[in-house]
Design an enzyme around this catalytic site. Sequence first.
Site, PDB file in Angstrom:
ATOM      1  N   GLY A 104       0.843  -1.193   0.000  1.00 35.30           N
ATOM      2  CA  GLY A 104       0.000   0.000   0.000  1.00 35.30           C
ATOM      3  C   GLY A 104       0.875   1.238   0.000  1.00 35.30           C
ATOM      4  O   GLY A 104       2.067   1.157   0.307  1.00 35.30           O
ATOM      5  N   GLN A 111       2.877   9.930   1.962  1.00 36.08           N
ATOM      6  CA  GLN A 111       4.223   9.359   2.106  1.00 36.08           C
ATOM      7  C   GLN A 111       5.187   9.846   1.021  1.00 36.08           C
ATOM      8  O   GLN A 111       6.410   9.724   1.191  1.00 36.08           O
ATOM      9  CB  GLN A 111       4.143   7.829   2.071  1.00 36.08           C
ATOM     10  CG  GLN A 111       3.430   7.241   3.289  1.00 36.08           C
ATOM     11  CD  GLN A 111       3.332   5.750   3.207  1.00 36.08           C
ATOM     12  OE1 GLN A 111       2.423   5.217   2.582  1.00 36.08           O
ATOM     13  NE2 GLN A 111       4.271   5.054   3.827  1.00 36.08           N
ATOM     14  N   CYS A 166       5.790  -0.520   7.673  1.00 41.59           N
ATOM     15  CA  CYS A 166       5.494   0.769   7.037  1.00 41.59           C
ATOM     16  C   CYS A 166       6.702   1.215   6.221  1.00 41.59           C
ATOM     17  O   CYS A 166       7.832   1.173   6.711  1.00 41.59           O
ATOM     18  CB  CYS A 166       5.184   1.815   8.119  1.00 41.59           C
ATOM     19  SG  CYS A 166       4.716   3.417   7.442  1.00 41.59           S
ATOM     20  N   LEU A 167       6.457   1.638   4.997  1.00 43.69           N
ATOM     21  CA  LEU A 167       7.568   2.041   4.126  1.00 43.69           C
ATOM     22  C   LEU A 167       8.255   3.308   4.641  1.00 43.69           C
ATOM     23  O   LEU A 167       9.378   3.615   4.255  1.00 43.69           O
ATOM     24  CB  LEU A 167       7.069   2.239   2.691  1.00 43.69           C
ATOM     25  CG  LEU A 167       6.551   0.960   2.028  1.00 43.69           C
ATOM     26  CD1 LEU A 167       5.935   1.257   0.675  1.00 43.69           C
ATOM     27  CD2 LEU A 167       7.651  -0.087   1.909  1.00 43.69           C
ATOM     28  N   HIS A 218      -4.560   1.352   7.603  1.00 43.66           N
ATOM     29  CA  HIS A 218      -3.184   1.862   7.746  1.00 43.66           C
ATOM     30  C   HIS A 218      -2.954   3.050   6.812  1.00 43.66           C
ATOM     31  O   HIS A 218      -2.398   4.077   7.215  1.00 43.66           O
ATOM     32  CB  HIS A 218      -2.194   0.717   7.431  1.00 43.66           C
ATOM     33  CG  HIS A 218      -0.752   1.103   7.462  1.00 43.66           C
ATOM     34  ND1 HIS A 218       0.119   0.651   8.429  1.00 43.66           N
ATOM     35  CD2 HIS A 218      -0.011   1.890   6.644  1.00 43.66           C
ATOM     36  CE1 HIS A 218       1.327   1.164   8.189  1.00 43.66           C
ATOM     37  NE2 HIS A 218       1.272   1.913   7.106  1.00 43.66           N
ATOM     38  N   GLU A 219      -3.435   2.925   5.556  1.00 38.80           N
ATOM     39  CA  GLU A 219      -3.232   4.013   4.575  1.00 38.80           C
ATOM     40  C   GLU A 219      -4.078   5.226   4.911  1.00 38.80           C
ATOM     41  O   GLU A 219      -3.629   6.370   4.767  1.00 38.80           O
ATOM     42  CB  GLU A 219      -3.568   3.522   3.156  1.00 38.80           C
ATOM     43  CG  GLU A 219      -2.801   2.302   2.666  1.00 38.80           C
ATOM     44  CD  GLU A 219      -1.305   2.386   2.878  1.00 38.80           C
ATOM     45  OE1 GLU A 219      -0.678   1.322   3.040  1.00 38.80           O
ATOM     46  OE2 GLU A 219      -0.764   3.522   2.912  1.00 38.80           O
ATOM     47  N   HIS A 245      -2.445   7.340   7.347  1.00 41.19           N
ATOM     48  CA  HIS A 245      -1.423   8.212   6.755  1.00 41.19           C
ATOM     49  C   HIS A 245      -2.062   9.509   6.253  1.00 41.19           C
ATOM     50  O   HIS A 245      -1.493  10.592   6.426  1.00 41.19           O
ATOM     51  CB  HIS A 245      -0.725   7.512   5.571  1.00 41.19           C
ATOM     52  CG  HIS A 245       0.420   6.622   5.954  1.00 41.19           C
ATOM     53  ND1 HIS A 245       1.505   7.060   6.674  1.00 41.19           N
ATOM     54  CD2 HIS A 245       0.653   5.314   5.698  1.00 41.19           C
ATOM     55  CE1 HIS A 245       2.356   6.062   6.858  1.00 41.19           C
ATOM     56  NE2 HIS A 245       1.864   4.981   6.258  1.00 41.19           N
TER      57      HIS A 245
END
Length: 166
Positions: free
Chosen positions: A45, A50, A90-91, A132-133, A136
């Site tokens: 994702g 981000q 998480c990226l 999660h997204e 963000h």
Amino acid sequence: AIRQILQYPDPRLHKKAAPVALVDDAIRALVQDMAETMYAAPGIGLAATQIDVHLQVITIDVSDTRDQLQVFINPEILERSGVSVFEEGCLSVPGIFERVQRAERVTVRALDQYGKSFTLEADGLLAVCIQHEMDHLQGKVFVEYLSRLKQTRILAKLRKQQRKVM
Ligand SMILES: O=C(O)C[C@@H](Cc1ccccc1)C(=O)SCC(=O)c1ccccc1
Ligand SMILES: [Zn+2]
């Protein structure tokens, strides 16, 4: 094009994303960059936040064949039910994997990359990833659900990692 992913604790990760007013070619180009960046990371994702674009755009691909892109623009959660705990990554927080508790099932309404509204009921990894997204987009990073002690240790570890890269 592959974009740079902001690394925690970059303050820009805490900015709230604005709704997309019009789903036009510029938004579709952003979606392409996000998908390319997500697949290259690799991730399942990515939220526009981000890559320092503060618009409510999310790309997700939870398929193991990595060829089923899902796009959510101006997503809203209409319903949530149950509880599930999942080890998340998480990226923007590389190398950190921690268990997070979230709703097991969500009903989400969003626009696709052609501006068409759709409603989706998700469970499992897709439900976890959507939440999660969407965090963000609200300027929230998953490590903020953890204890102060864990957050302190994570920051120390990331600072050490980031210094090495520098
Ligand atoms: O930072 C992000 O939003 C991407 C993140 C999404 C996510 C992962 C796990 C649980 C919830 C949300 C990632 O994709 S981290 C990388 C990852 O989990 C993964 C990467 C490749 C294949 C499978 C998983
Ligand atoms: Zn993340």
